[in-house]
Design a protein around this motif. Structure first.
Motif, PDB file in Angstrom:
ATOM      1  N   MET A 123       0.810  -1.192   0.000  1.00 34.96           N
ATOM      2  CA  MET A 123       0.000   0.000   0.000  1.00 34.96           C
ATOM      3  C   MET A 123       0.854   1.256   0.000  1.00 34.96           C
ATOM      4  N   LYS A 124       2.145   1.077  -0.203  1.00 36.87           N
ATOM      5  CA  LYS A 124       2.999   2.258  -0.228  1.00 36.87           C
ATOM      6  C   LYS A 124       2.674   3.058  -1.483  1.00 36.87           C
TER       7      LYS A 124
ATOM      8  N   MET B  27      -9.673   1.858   4.543  1.00 34.65           N
ATOM      9  CA  MET B  27      -9.486   3.031   5.386  1.00 34.65           C
ATOM     10  C   MET B  27      -8.081   3.615   5.206  1.00 34.65           C
ATOM     11  N   HIS B  28      -7.087   2.731   5.089  1.00 30.66           N
ATOM     12  CA  HIS B  28      -5.711   3.175   4.862  1.00 30.66           C
ATOM     13  C   HIS B  28      -5.651   4.048   3.596  1.00 30.66           C
ATOM     14  N   GLU B  29      -6.235   3.548   2.523  1.00 28.57           N
ATOM     15  CA  GLU B  29      -6.187   4.297   1.263  1.00 28.57           C
ATOM     16  C   GLU B  29      -7.015   5.582   1.353  1.00 28.57           C
TER      17      GLU B  29
ATOM     18  N   CYS C  20      -7.444   7.419   3.954  1.00 28.11           N
ATOM     19  CA  CYS C  20      -6.664   8.408   4.710  1.00 28.11           C
ATOM     20  C   CYS C  20      -5.564   9.024   3.840  1.00 28.11           C
ATOM     21  N   HIS C  21      -5.076   8.255   2.853  1.00 30.96           N
ATOM     22  CA  HIS C  21      -4.071   8.804   1.938  1.00 30.96           C
ATOM     23  C   HIS C  21      -4.636   9.943   1.074  1.00 30.96           C
ATOM     24  N   LEU C  22      -5.946   9.990   0.922  1.00 29.26           N
ATOM     25  CA  LEU C  22      -6.528  11.068   0.117  1.00 29.26           C
ATOM     26  C   LEU C  22      -6.347  12.418   0.815  1.00 29.26           C
TER      27      LEU C  22
ATOM     28  N   ASN D 105       1.103  10.271   2.215  1.00 28.24           N
ATOM     29  CA  ASN D 105       2.415   9.791   2.660  1.00 28.24           C
ATOM     30  C   ASN D 105       2.181   8.975   3.920  1.00 28.24           C
ATOM     31  N   HIS D 106       3.260   8.504   4.534  1.00 26.33           N
ATOM     32  CA  HIS D 106       3.086   7.767   5.790  1.00 26.33           C
ATOM     33  C   HIS D 106       3.613   8.606   6.958  1.00 26.33           C
ATOM     34  N   SER D 107       3.214   9.850   6.983  1.00 24.94           N
ATOM     35  CA  SER D 107       3.684  10.793   8.010  1.00 24.94           C
ATOM     36  C   SER D 107       2.910  10.586   9.320  1.00 24.94           C
TER      37      SER D 107
END
Ligand SMILES: [Zn+2]
Length: 239
Positions: free
Chosen positions: A1-2, A201-203, A205-207, A211-213
């Motif tokens: 999912m990176k 949910m992970h994706e 939140c990327h919207l 990044n993975h900050s």
């Protein structure tokens, strides 16, 4: 999912090694081979493609040896043969394939069986097509449903509405693009619902944080406080 990596390939002898390249603030190149047979390469932002390639060539022998070792200890699931009795996963449950002679019609679940009707039971390709079509249909229904459910929560935290695309992907469960598109792997419909919701949910939140900050994880924590447990469960499934 990176979302911050690109897939690349180096040739080593007769072998092609696929890897994900991540660039960040570091001095030295680092290679990580994970039990899922994934190769992640972490390189300095300033390194040229040629420098990365040269450094990887030097490590190629170690990478292939490590991959071979992992493959011996953790064999990937055997390719499907599409014969009666074989099990197929749907939402984390196993269903047995039942191939019957008959007029072709869409595959369907009956009890704990996945039924496929086919004119010629030895036509493995036709059976595979029927199973794949069934998975695609289920994926569009189920993943759409869980996307809606997760978006209801995420929207309260300022996540914009996504455009959902479902397709087959080789190595990722999901990804997202800066334009607001979330792509989910059609195979995601095989894992349990709580794992599907984690990926979605992970994706989502990327919207808001592409990044993975820290900000990303703080948003994810608010939208899905138990995401770590879900991720652990998902990591037991292999793509
Ligand atoms: Zn991510």
């Amino acid at each position: 999912m990176k979302t911050d990596s690109a897939k690349d390939v180096i040739q080593f002898g007769t072998r092609q090694i696929q890897y994900h390249l991540h660039r960040d603030d570091r001095k030295h190149l680092r290679v990580v081979v994970s039990p899922e047979l994934k190769v992640d390469v972490y390189a300095p932002k300033t390194a040229s493609d040629g420098q990365i390639h040269a450094a990887l060539k030097k490590k190629a022998h170690w990478i292939t040896r490590t991959l071979d070792k992992l493959e011996t200890y953790h064999p990937l699931p055997a390719p499907k043969r599409y014969v009666s009795g074989e099990t197929f996963l749907y939402l984390g449950r196993q269903y047995r394939l039942k191939v019957e002679n008959g007029l072709r019609q869409p595959a369907k679940l009956v009890g704990r069986f996945l039924w496929v009707w086919i004119e010629d039971k030895t036509d493995v390709h036709a059976i595979k097509r029927a199973v794949d079509a069934w998975y695609r249909k289920r994926a569009h229904e189920a993943l759409g449903r869980y996307m809606e459910k997760c978006y209801t929560i995420a929207s309260r935290h300022g996540v914009p509405e996504p455009l959902l695309v479902i397709r087959a992907m080789r190595r990722r469960w999901g990804s997202c693009s800066p334009s607001g598109r979330i792509t989910l792997n059609v195979k995601l419909v095989q894992v349990p619902v709580h794992c599907i919701e984690y990926v979605v949910m992970h994706e989502l939140c990327h919207l808001k944080n592409n990044n993975h900050s820290k900000a990303f994880y703080s948003l994810l924590n608010r939208c899905q406080p138990d995401w770590r447990k879900r991720k652990e469960a998902l990591d037991r499934f292999r793509l």
